[in-house]
Design an enzyme around this catalytic site. Structure first.
Site, PDB file in Angstrom:
ATOM      1  N   SER A 142       8.270  -0.518  -1.821  1.00 47.59           N
ATOM      2  CA  SER A 142       7.271   0.365  -2.423  1.00 47.59           C
ATOM      3  C   SER A 142       7.468   1.836  -2.072  1.00 47.59           C
ATOM      4  O   SER A 142       6.939   2.709  -2.743  1.00 47.59           O
ATOM      5  CB  SER A 142       5.855  -0.089  -2.020  1.00 47.59           C
ATOM      6  OG  SER A 142       5.640   0.203  -0.657  1.00 47.59           O
ATOM      7  N   LYS A 181       2.139   3.966   2.971  1.00 43.85           N
ATOM      8  CA  LYS A 181       2.044   4.738   1.721  1.00 43.85           C
ATOM      9  C   LYS A 181       1.857   6.212   2.065  1.00 43.85           C
ATOM     10  O   LYS A 181       1.464   6.565   3.167  1.00 43.85           O
ATOM     11  CB  LYS A 181       0.834   4.267   0.892  1.00 43.85           C
ATOM     12  CG  LYS A 181       0.911   2.826   0.403  1.00 43.85           C
ATOM     13  CD  LYS A 181       1.922   2.625  -0.708  1.00 43.85           C
ATOM     14  CE  LYS A 181       2.045   1.154  -1.100  1.00 43.85           C
ATOM     15  NZ  LYS A 181       2.737   0.323  -0.090  1.00 43.85           N
TER      16      LYS A 181
END
Lengths: 144, 419
Positions: free
Chosen positions: A65, A102
């Site tokens: 990701s 993230k």
């Protein structure tokens, strides 16, 4: 004649971690190594990367990701919990029962957890979500 | 001003930092060998899980109430403890690490500080940097800091984890609230005797005469009384002394009868003691060995014995210490006994470089190099890979640790995974 009254016995510290300069020139009866005057402590990756020992933890990346930010599957992350989570920082968060890494994007009334891979969607965090910002990523260590 | 900083449910909190899903869930931590419960989260306490509960008797209780059970993970707890203490040292140079999860702090020259705000800052920083929740009590003595800590913990909602005893009114109120049995340093026996004398709270205790306390509870009791009255009498003990004795003792998973098996265990424990000695750079002069049967099975023949073996020279070699431990075992081992527990303790500990040199009877000088090499290999490939021939080679792990969490901070293969 002056007499020595005590004798001290010393034993060497043979631990691997000691940052001591090794006088590798050998001992000879001739001239000393010219490098002996310039000895320094060997480079330590730990002291270059870890700024705050008590607050530093490590994590392993799983998945793709964050490939855009250079975080590949299997990379080692250095996390400093003492740093403030601000806009643009890459953070390890605990959301919905799972650790995730993230980039933080601070909006007016919410927070976004931004992946850096087009195949993943940003995650909007509002007051209803349970979010814990666990620590801030400072370095990525990867094998090439 | 003194402070007592105490980690909240330390072992359970260590597990929760790396598994936040366990926040608010009941957790129990088991002793070595998964024997009994040694630590509980508040939720587990509320379910009525007693301290010391034998794990095998409570397995259905755990299942029924969804209690998460962990084997004790000392590498993790030890590392988290060090991190907490490191953060505390930023707030004052005087830190006395009192146990794995609590420390006394002394603040000298902080007269103009708002200590409550300072303690809150301390609490927040420990929480943020390490993840560990702590409670802090402050007072003019160590005894009162300990009392304040109980108040901070008990009324966490109101105190936000920090309580300061900084007035006579607060001191008396706190002491009147604290039952005598919960006062730091008052053993169960003293508490019982004091209760007979109508001493029910810490405040009642401070109302006794100095003479009575000294007579009944010696100077230690008197010091405590002075501390609770607000005069700092119990000093800070800042210098951690090198360990005076090192022991490795274990209960066996099953009863052992054969000499060979007990011999193998003793050799292993002696090796562990030697490793601990080398780690702290010491040698020992004597080794104590003991064995015992199971006192909880009174139908079996009971036996316990121990022996101190003095060595001709100080040593830190696994070979030497194991050799003398086994000499001791030879003398105390008795046939026909079902053994439950054995142990090795080394004493007469001296720094390695303070050893006396003996001309004829010293350590074989090759041991040093051999032990160094063994320690290096253990650091590289993990502990207990190299064994003495009288240790059991097929035995790879002696402890039962069925519920062990990863060593998140001390083993690179055990770090958390993030997606």
């Amino acid at each position: 004649m002056k007499k020595a009254t005590t004798l001290h016995f010393y034993s060497p510290d043979t631990s691997d971690e000691a940052n001591v300069w090794l006088a590798g020139g050998g001992i000879s009866a001739g001239f000393p190594s010219p490098a002996d005057d310039f000895k320094e402590v060997r480079i330590s990756l730990d002291s270059a990367v870890v700024k705050n020992k008590a607050a530093t933890f490590y994590a392993r990346v799983a998945g793709q990701s964050m490939v855009g930010a250079g975080l590949d599957d299997g990379d080692l992350l250095v996390i400093d919990r003492s740093l403030e989570p601000t806009d643009g920082k890459i953070a390890v968060c605990f959301v919905d029962g799972e650790f995730t890494v993230k980039r933080l994007k601070v909006a007016e009334d919410c927070l976004w957890l931004m992946p850096e891979n087009e195949q993943y969607k940003p995650l909007q965090v509002t007051k209803d979500n349970e979010l814990m910002i666990w620590g801030i990523v400072t370095h990525v260590l990867k094998a090439v | 001003m003194f402070a007592l900083v105490d980690c909240n449910n330390f072992y359970a909190s260590c597990e929760r930092i790396f598994q936040p899903t366990l926040n608010d869930k009941p957790i129990a931590i088991l002793s070595n060998n998964d024997g009994c419960v040694i630590a509980r989260s508040n939720e587990a306490k509320a379910l009525g899980l007693p301290m010391g509960a034998p794990a095998h008797k409570f397995s259905s209780f755990f299942r029924q109430h969804n209690v998460r059970v962990f084997s004790s993970n000392y590498p993790l707890y030890g590392d988290m403890s060090q991190r907490v203490m490191e953060v505390l040292r930023q707030f004052t140079p005087e830190v006395e690490v009192y146990s794995i999860d609590e420390a006394f702090l002394h603040f000298d020259g902080f007269a103009h500080y708002d200590m409550e705000a300072y303690a809150q800052q301390m609490r927040k920083r420990v929480r943020k940097w390490t993840g560990m929740p702590v409670s802090i009590g402050l007072g003019p003595s160590k005894g009162l800091a300990k009392v304040a800590n109980r108040v901070a913990k008990k009324f966490a909602d109101r105190t936000k984890g920090v309580y300061v005893i900084d007035s006579e009114e607060k001191r008396i109120k706190a002491l009147k609230w604290l039952p005598i049995a919960d006062v730091w340093g008052i053993g169960r026996q003293h508490a019982r005797r004091l209760a007979l004398n109508e001493v029910k709270t810490a405040y009642d205790f401070t109302q006794l005469s100095d003479d009575w306390v000294r007579k009944q509870m010696s100077v230690v009791g008197l010091r405590l009384k002075k501390d609770l009255e607000g005069t700092a009498t119990i000093p800070m003990e800042m210098i951690a002394s090198p360990k005076k004795a090192i022991a490795t003792t274990r209960s066996f998973e099953a009863l052992i009868t054969s000499y060979e098996e007990v011999r193998e265990r003793i050799s292993t424990y002696a090796t562990l003691c030697a490793e601990k000695l080398r780690k702290q750079g010491s040698s020992c002069h004597a080794v104590y060995v003991f064995v015992r049967s199971n006192p909880f099975m009174p139908d079996l023949p009971q036996y316990r014995n121990g022996m101190l073996v003095t060595m001709p020279f100080a040593s830190q070699s696994s070979l030497t210490i194991s050799k003398y431990a086994l000499k001791g075992l030879e003398r105390i081992f008795k046939d026909g006994i079902q053994y439950k527990k054995a142990g090795v303790m080394v004493t007469g500990i001296v720094p390695k470089n303070a050893q006396q040199l003996t001309l004829f009877d010293g350590e074989d000088s090759r041991h040093d190099a051999l032990m160094q090499r063994i320690d290096q290999l253990h650091r590289k490939y993990g502990p207990h890979k190299i064994k003495l021939a009288n240790q059991d080679l097929s035995r790879t792990f002696k402890m039962k640790q069925a519920h062990l969490s990863p060593r998140y901070t001390t083993d690179i293969h055990d770090i958390i995974t993030v997606r």
